[in-house]
Design a protein around this motif. Structure first.
Motif, mmCIF file in Angstrom:
data_model
loop_
_atom_site.group_PDB
_atom_site.id
_atom_site.type_symbol
_atom_site.label_atom_id
_atom_site.label_comp_id
_atom_site.label_asym_id
_atom_site.label_seq_id
_atom_site.Cartn_x
_atom_site.Cartn_y
_atom_site.Cartn_z
ATOM 1 N N PRO A 163 75.442 74.694 30.166
ATOM 2 C CA PRO A 163 76.215 74.018 29.493
ATOM 3 C C PRO A 163 76.176 73.043 30.120
ATOM 4 O O PRO A 163 75.770 71.152 29.731
ATOM 5 N N LEU A 164 76.908 72.771 31.408
ATOM 6 C CA LEU A 164 77.047 72.110 31.867
ATOM 7 C C LEU A 164 75.656 71.151 33.619
ATOM 8 O O LEU A 164 75.753 70.968 34.512
ATOM 9 N N SER A 165 75.038 72.655 33.225
ATOM 10 C CA SER A 165 74.277 72.316 34.472
ATOM 11 C C SER A 165 73.676 70.876 34.290
ATOM 12 O O SER A 165 73.061 70.162 33.573
ATOM 13 N N TYR A 201 74.810 74.952 23.390
ATOM 14 C CA TYR A 201 74.538 76.060 23.173
ATOM 15 C C TYR A 201 73.299 77.066 23.180
ATOM 16 O O TYR A 201 71.984 76.308 23.448
ATOM 17 N N LEU A 202 73.594 77.893 25.253
ATOM 18 C CA LEU A 202 72.101 78.257 26.077
ATOM 19 C C LEU A 202 71.868 79.134 24.368
ATOM 20 O O LEU A 202 72.944 80.195 25.155
ATOM 21 N N LEU A 203 70.909 80.197 24.735
ATOM 22 C CA LEU A 203 70.633 81.008 24.554
ATOM 23 C C LEU A 203 69.319 82.146 25.476
ATOM 24 O O LEU A 203 68.621 81.528 25.561
ATOM 25 N N GLY A 204 69.640 82.987 25.770
ATOM 26 C CA GLY A 204 68.805 83.700 26.361
ATOM 27 C C GLY A 204 69.391 85.262 26.549
ATOM 28 O O GLY A 204 70.605 85.572 26.214
ATOM 29 N N ILE A 247 69.334 82.183 32.383
ATOM 30 C CA ILE A 247 70.188 81.774 31.016
ATOM 31 C C ILE A 247 71.152 81.914 31.522
ATOM 32 O O ILE A 247 70.988 83.742 31.355
ATOM 33 N N ASP A 248 72.740 81.254 31.646
ATOM 34 C CA ASP A 248 73.952 82.110 31.138
ATOM 35 C C ASP A 248 74.204 81.976 30.378
ATOM 36 O O ASP A 248 74.879 80.316 29.885
#
Ligand code: NAD
Ligand code: DAU
Length: 339
Positions: free
Chosen positions: A145-147, A244-247, A287-288
């Motif tokens: 999320p900080l990328s 929120y990242l979803l992977g 994605i992380d």
């Protein structure tokens, strides 16, 4: 009782929106959904036709129609915003609908959502972060999320812009919004312009599958059901203002995916052709999702990509009438626009 009883789903007749609607109807019997969809070439009313009328209402309309959006927002507890122009290749041919829908359409929705203080979830993509290098030494790098925002295509630039609008509306106006950025989805109801369904339906139509460039570009595949389950969890339990990242740790290069499709469909694995590369083609996405998994009760369940791919191939084989009418047009567009 579910927290939100009346949910407005924009773009609910497209690929992921359809899967979301079908998921909610099955899993959450007390929720009613209103789908606002323009039914562009990518939307299909048939996707929702078998669902109960008293729980799903399809409104055919544009998210840029401020009057219509205002009326619907007044009757809504929460919005899940999927509607977008979603295909990179199309954005390279004509970016204008991307500007209109992805940027102006999102603006129209968040203005109405803040007017009525409605909970808003914005569905976005990992492509807002640009791409990662392909070399082995960079393999541990992933998006978080900080990328940094660094989009490459007109599509991803408009999605990045829409994310930033939502963030600004949270900070300046107190919009009750969350954002999810997700990697490449696969599964049933995906439009046949996209990589996996295009190759499955090419093989079924006697057309050679097409690989852009050298086929080494990597995508991070997640089954659409895992994606929509994650969106539901964020809508119910996410923290306002969070991304929120979803992977699902599903990295594969395009050649590997194509060879799996060919093999699963009983064809020689070299029965395809290389074609001109996509302009500005992103090299690698990854994605992380650690932070999402630490803070929410969500884990991807479809971890066997080969099994998910087989199920997807079966779906296109069993639903030939769903895609067959569009196939010639889509391939003609590709032939015209990718010379
Ligand atoms: P899709 O192209 O299959 O569906 C888009 C839907 O939006 C269609 O039903 C279309 O008719 C509708 N629509 C388009 N313009 C509209 C407008 N102006 N007003 C109302 N409806 C309109 O797209 P998808 O693959 O289901 O993607 C849905 C969302 O998820 C998009 O926001 C996309 O950026 C995002 N996303 C997609 C992926 C992916 O792998 N497909 C991954 C991450 C995020
Ligand atoms: O990462 C999430 C994104 O994934 C979403 O935001 C987009 O809406 C979605 O379309 C998808 O974008 P891609 O550009 O990665 O998906 P597409 O299916 O178009 O292509 C996947 C990869 O396959 C990409 O590297 C290009 C390549 N490709 C695509 C097609 C259509 C081919 O090699 N041949 C093809 O015929």
């Amino acid at each position: 009782m579910t927290k939100y009883q009346n949910i407005l789903v924009t773009g609910g007749a497209g690929f992921i929106g359809t899967n979301f609607v079908r998921y909610v109807i099955t899993e959450h019997p007390d929720v009613k959904l209103t789908v606002l969809d323009k039914l562009t070439y990518a939307g299909n009313a048939e996707n929702l036709a078998d669902l109960p009328d008293d729980r799903v209402t399809l409104i055919v309309g544009d998210i840029n129609d401020a009057q219509l959006v205002d009326k619907l927002m007044r009757e809504t507890d929460a919005v899940v915003h999927f509607a977008a122009e979603s295909h990179n290749d199309n954005s390279l041919t004509d970016p204008s609908p991307f500007m209109q829908t992805n940027l102006m359409g999102t603006f129209t929705l968040i203005e109405a959502a803040r007017r009525y203080d409605v909970r808003f979830h914005h569905v976005s993509t990992d492509e807002v972060y640009g791409d990662l290098p392909l070399d082995e030494t960079s393999r541990n790098e992933k998006f978080t999320p900080l990328s940094r925002y660094n989009p490459s295509s007109p599509y991803s630039a408009t999605k990045a812009g829409s994310d930033l609008l939502v963030r600004a509306w949270v900070r300046s106006f107190g919009l009750k919004a969350t954002i999810s950025n997700t990697s490449n989805n696969y599964g049933p109801y995906q439009h046949i312009e996209k990589f996996i369904p295009r190759q499955i339906t090419n093989i079924m139509s006697g057309i050679k599958p097409k690989i852009y460039g050298n086929g080494r570009n990597i995508r991070d595949w997640i089954h659409v059901t895992d994606h929509v389950a994650g969106i539901w969890e964020i809508l119910m339990h996410g923290t306002i203002g969070e991304t929120y990242l979803l992977g699902a740790n599903g990295e594969q290069d395009n050649l590997t995916v194509l060879k799996k499709i060919l093999q699963a469909m009983g064809k020689p694995v070299d029965d395809f052709e290389f074609v001109k590369d996509r302009a500005g083609h992103d090299l690698r996405y990854a994605i992380d999702a650690t932070r999402t998994q630490e803070t929410l009760n969500w884990q991807p369940k479809y971890l066997d990509f080969d099994a998910g791919l087989k199920q997807t191939i079966d779906w296109y084989q069993q639903n030939q009438a769903w895609w067959e009418k569009d196939k010639a047009k889509i391939e003609a567009n590709y032939a015209k626009n990718r010379q």
